[in-house]
Design a protein around this motif. Structure first.
Motif, short mmCIF file in Angstrom:
data_model
loop_
_atom_site.label_atom_id
_atom_site.label_comp_id
_atom_site.label_asym_id
_atom_site.label_seq_id
_atom_site.Cartn_x
_atom_site.Cartn_y
_atom_site.Cartn_z
N LYS A 1 0.82 -1.21 0.00
CA LYS A 1 0.00 0.00 0.00
C LYS A 1 0.86 1.26 0.00
O LYS A 1 0.56 2.23 -0.68
CB LYS A 1 -0.90 0.02 1.25
N TYR A 2 1.90 1.24 0.85
CA TYR A 2 2.68 2.46 1.04
C TYR A 2 3.97 2.49 0.20
O TYR A 2 4.90 3.21 0.50
CB TYR A 2 2.98 2.66 2.53
N THR A 3 4.04 1.66 -0.83
CA THR A 3 5.19 1.69 -1.73
C THR A 3 4.68 1.96 -3.15
O THR A 3 3.75 1.28 -3.60
CB THR A 3 5.94 0.34 -1.69
N ASP B 1 -4.48 5.57 14.66
CA ASP B 1 -3.54 6.58 14.20
C ASP B 1 -3.01 6.26 12.81
O ASP B 1 -2.43 5.20 12.58
CB ASP B 1 -2.34 6.68 15.18
N ARG B 2 -3.23 7.18 11.89
CA ARG B 2 -2.63 7.04 10.56
C ARG B 2 -1.60 8.14 10.45
O ARG B 2 -1.89 9.30 10.78
CB ARG B 2 -3.69 7.16 9.46
N LEU B 3 -0.40 7.79 10.04
CA LEU B 3 0.67 8.78 10.04
C LEU B 3 0.79 9.43 8.67
O LEU B 3 0.36 8.87 7.66
CB LEU B 3 2.00 8.10 10.41
N GLY C 1 -4.56 -1.95 11.59
CA GLY C 1 -3.80 -3.14 11.23
C GLY C 1 -2.61 -3.41 12.14
O GLY C 1 -2.45 -4.52 12.66
N LEU C 2 -1.80 -2.39 12.39
CA LEU C 2 -0.58 -2.61 13.18
C LEU C 2 -0.89 -2.81 14.67
O LEU C 2 -0.19 -3.55 15.35
CB LEU C 2 0.41 -1.46 12.99
N VAL C 3 -1.95 -2.16 15.14
CA VAL C 3 -2.34 -2.35 16.55
C VAL C 3 -2.71 -3.82 16.76
O VAL C 3 -2.29 -4.46 17.73
CB VAL C 3 -3.57 -1.48 16.90
P1 ADP Z 1 -3.68 1.40 7.99
O1 ADP Z 1 -2.66 0.94 7.02
O2 ADP Z 1 -4.97 0.68 7.87
O3 ADP Z 1 -3.84 2.89 8.01
P2 ADP Z 1 -1.93 0.34 10.02
O4 ADP Z 1 -2.14 0.18 11.48
O5 ADP Z 1 -1.61 -0.87 9.24
O6 ADP Z 1 -3.21 1.05 9.47
O7 ADP Z 1 -0.77 1.38 9.85
C1 ADP Z 1 -0.78 2.59 10.60
C2 ADP Z 1 -0.06 3.68 9.86
O8 ADP Z 1 1.33 3.38 9.80
C3 ADP Z 1 -0.49 3.81 8.41
O9 ADP Z 1 -1.62 4.65 8.29
C4 ADP Z 1 0.75 4.41 7.77
O10 ADP Z 1 0.76 5.80 7.98
C5 ADP Z 1 1.90 3.83 8.58
N1 ADP Z 1 2.53 2.65 7.92
C6 ADP Z 1 2.32 1.34 8.20
N2 ADP Z 1 3.09 0.54 7.45
C7 ADP Z 1 3.82 1.36 6.66
C8 ADP Z 1 4.82 1.14 5.64
N3 ADP Z 1 5.22 -0.07 5.29
N4 ADP Z 1 5.35 2.26 5.05
C9 ADP Z 1 4.95 3.47 5.42
N5 ADP Z 1 4.04 3.76 6.35
C10 ADP Z 1 3.46 2.72 6.97
#
Ligand code: ADP
Length: 605
Positions: A372-374, A418-420, A434-436
């Motif tokens: 997703k993030y690449t 939290d979405r960064l 997802g990460l939580v």
């Molecule tokens: P989601 O992807 O559904 O927003 P996640 O908990 O999986 O939620 O990730 C939280 C946040 O961490 C994401 O919104 C993104 O900003 C950042 N993030 C996670 N994985 C990556 C990654 N591989 N590269 C860049 N940013 C990431």
């Protein structure tokens, strides 16, 4: 006598003050306050009778009949007071235990009846007045069998209370335990004091003290607050349960429809349709996967809220699981110029023991994020291991590395919702869950997750978990490179009350060259099972009410495996179905590989 009367009057005064203040302050009468109210009322009556008895005893020769009536009445209040205290103690632990309520009610009734019997019997038993008598030691001015019976009954109740308190000590609030300890000490101390100094009149004062103590415990601000909090907690638990039920229903509905979309799209992609249509179908599949992930994450919220996730450990083939996972997740690459590199260590033991669903979920979340993030470059999946064959443990290392947008501040990565870097990722779907969830799962497995990231260059997620190595597996290890769809000439019965589901499931199963009978009700299924011999039954579990009892029993009798394919995928669903007698559980939407794996476990053991 003057000292005795003064003490009795002071006690009565205290009790009256407590009684009045309790009536004024207790606006909402709880069960506990009703008990206390009764107890204090009986104690006051007892004290009034004791005061009269103290007077009349001085004139026992002149007013013998009155003396006898007053003393017998006073004697009756002793078992009643003790009974009130027992009642209160039973109520306290019963209220905490809740489940025990019925037992508690029976116990109370037995005590009520026994108390009534003692009072009735005491009316007819002999009683006489003597100085320094046996009864005198217990605060009664008389002697005789009536006194012995009443006091013995009180002592028995005292011991029952004592044993109850010790037995259920963990269920009381701390303040209440202190109150009970004080009660036992006071009562025992009072009796001992009377035995040593017979003239001392302290029983009424002790009971008054106990009442004061209980009053302050019931009216205590902290106790009330704790009780209020408990009430709120119970209510919150109830709402939580309703929420879970609602989520479960929602998930079922969404997953059922998604299943039809996923299975049909997959079938069409594999058929001879035009490439343009195939591309559109892939979009459709992609959207379904995203939706499925969303549903999964919302459901997983439940798991985050509970303290630890319960694991469902089974024997599994990690390499096989990775393969099926990669098939599903690489769809996320879309048309981006990303090179996906996978490296699976060959020394990973063939069969491990652990929660394969969660292991897959960890990898899925990390891989999906990487895709997703690449936007360009590469995504690497490395799965390695360090095996300790002596202790039968394999230390699995899962590394997901990407050349994506990177993460500025990794400290907030595992915060709920939290979405960064929101500006940069606004076009990427996600919930911030997802990460939580991933971290929660890893913690439950006693593993670790570490993140390294360079903003603008890429990220590296490393997960390390221990899984047990299985030497003599009960599952079969399939040849991973090719799937052999031929399971012989088997006869399968398919049961689903939804005709569309039935059609989709029949289509999937027909890939395996089975002879399939499809029905929509348990009655039809039973009829067919009696007429034909089946090798396998596949069913939608929503037929469970009729189905559980009849079809499951029948299948068990003839050793026919029953697979449930259900959209009920909430936490604990799999365990629930397996423990209720189904042989295998597949959640919707499923892939052909999911079905294949189950068929393999059944027919190629
Ligand atoms: P989601 O992807 O559904 O927003 P996640 O908990 O999986 O939620 O990730 C939280 C946040 O961490 C994401 O919104 C993104 O900003 C950042 N993030 C996670 N994985 C990556 C990654 N591989 N590269 C860049 N940013 C990431």
């Amino acid at each position: 006598m003057l000292v005795t009367i003064t003490m009795e009057f002071i006690s009565l005064l205290f009790l009256t003050v407590i009684f009045c203040s309790f009536i004024i302050r207790s606006k909402n009468s709880t069960n506990e306050s009703v008990f206390f109210f009764r107890m204090i009322a009986v104690t006051m009556i007892s004290l009034i009778l004791e005061i009269i008895a103290t007077f009349t005893i001085a004139y026992r020769d002149q007013v013998s009949v009155l003396n006898m009536i007053v003393n017998r009445m006073y004697l009756s209040t002793i078992p009643i007071i003790m009974l009130q205290i027992s009642d209160f103690i039973i109520f306290l632990y019963n209220d905490e235990l809740k489940v025990n309520e019925k037992k508690g009610i029976i116990l109370r009734r037995i005590l009520d009846i026994s108390c009534l019997l003692v009072i009735l019997v005491d009316l007819f038993l002999p009683m006489h007045f003597a100085n320094n008598s046996f009864g005198d030691r217990f605060g009664v001015y008389a002697d005789g069998l009536a006194v012995t019976v009443a006091i013995s009954y009180g002592i028995i109740l005292f011991f029952i209370d004592f044993i109850s308190c010790i037995r259920y000590r963990n269920y009381y609030l701390k303040q209440k335990v202190l109150c009970l300890i004080f009660y036992f000490l006071l009562l025992a101390g009072g009796i001992i004091a009377r035995l040593v100094i017979p003239g001392i009149t302290i029983i009424c004062c002790e009971v008054t003290l106990i009442c004061i103590l209980i009053y302050f415990i019931i009216e205590n601000y902290d106790t009330k607050r704790v009780e209020k909090l408990k009430e709120i907690r119970d209510q919150a638990n109830k709402f939580n349960l309703e929420k879970t039920r609602f989520l479960s229903n929602m998930s079922h509905e969404i997953r059922t429809s998604l299943n039809t979309i996923v299975v049909t799209s997959n079938d069409l992609i594999e058929s001879n349709v035009d490439n343009d249509i195939k591309d559109e179908l892939k979009d459709c599949l992609y959207a379904s996967e995203t939706l499925l992930e969303l549903v999964g994450n919302i459901l997983d919220l439940n798991k985050i809220e509970s303290e630890f996730i319960s694991l469902n450990n089974v024997q599994y083939d990690l390499k096989k699981e990775i393969e099926s996972l990669v098939d599903m997740t690489t769809i996320r690459i879309e048309n981006k110029p990303i090179n996906f590199i996978m490296n699976i260590d060959n020394s990973i033991p063939n069969v491990l023991y652990g929660d394969k669903v969660y292991i897959k979920q960890i990898m899925n979340n990390l891989l999906t994020n990487a895709f997703k993030y690449t936007n360009q470059g590469e995504v690497k999946l490395n799965v390695g291991c360090e095996n300790d064959f002596t202790n039968k443990v394999s230390h699995i290392k899962i590394l997901v590395q990407d050349t994506g947008i990177g993460i500025k501040d990794t400290s907030k990565l595992f915060n709920k919702f939290d979405r960064l870097d929101v500006d940069k990722i606004s076009t990427v779907e996600g919930t911030g869950l997802g990460l939580v969830i991933t971290k929660k799962i890893i913690d439950s497995m006693k593993g670790t997750i570490t993140v390294e990231s360079e903003y603008g260059k890429g990220s590296k997620f490393l997960v390390e978990i221990d899984q047990a190595i299985v030497d003599n597996p009960s599952i079969s290890i399939a040849n991973r490179s090719s799937m052999n769809y031929n399971f012989g000439n088997r006869r399968v019965l398919l049961v689903d009350d939804d005709k569309l589901n039935l059609k989709v499931e029949k289509k999937t199963l027909s890939k395996f060259n089975f002879k399939i009978d499809a029905v929509t009700s348990a009655e039809e299924a039973l009829q067919l099972m009696r007429d034909n011999g089946y090798d396998l039954i596949v069913t939608d579990v929503y037929l469970e009410n009729e189905f559980d009892d009849q079809v499951l029993k029948y299948a068990k009798k003839f050793n026919i495996p029953v697979v449930c394919i259900t959209a009920d995928a909430i936490e604990g669903a799999e365990e629930k179905y397996l423990s209720s007698g189904y042989s295998y559980y597949i959640s919707k939407p499923y892939s052909v590989k999911d079905i294949y794996n189950v068929l393999e476990s059944i027919f190629r053991k």
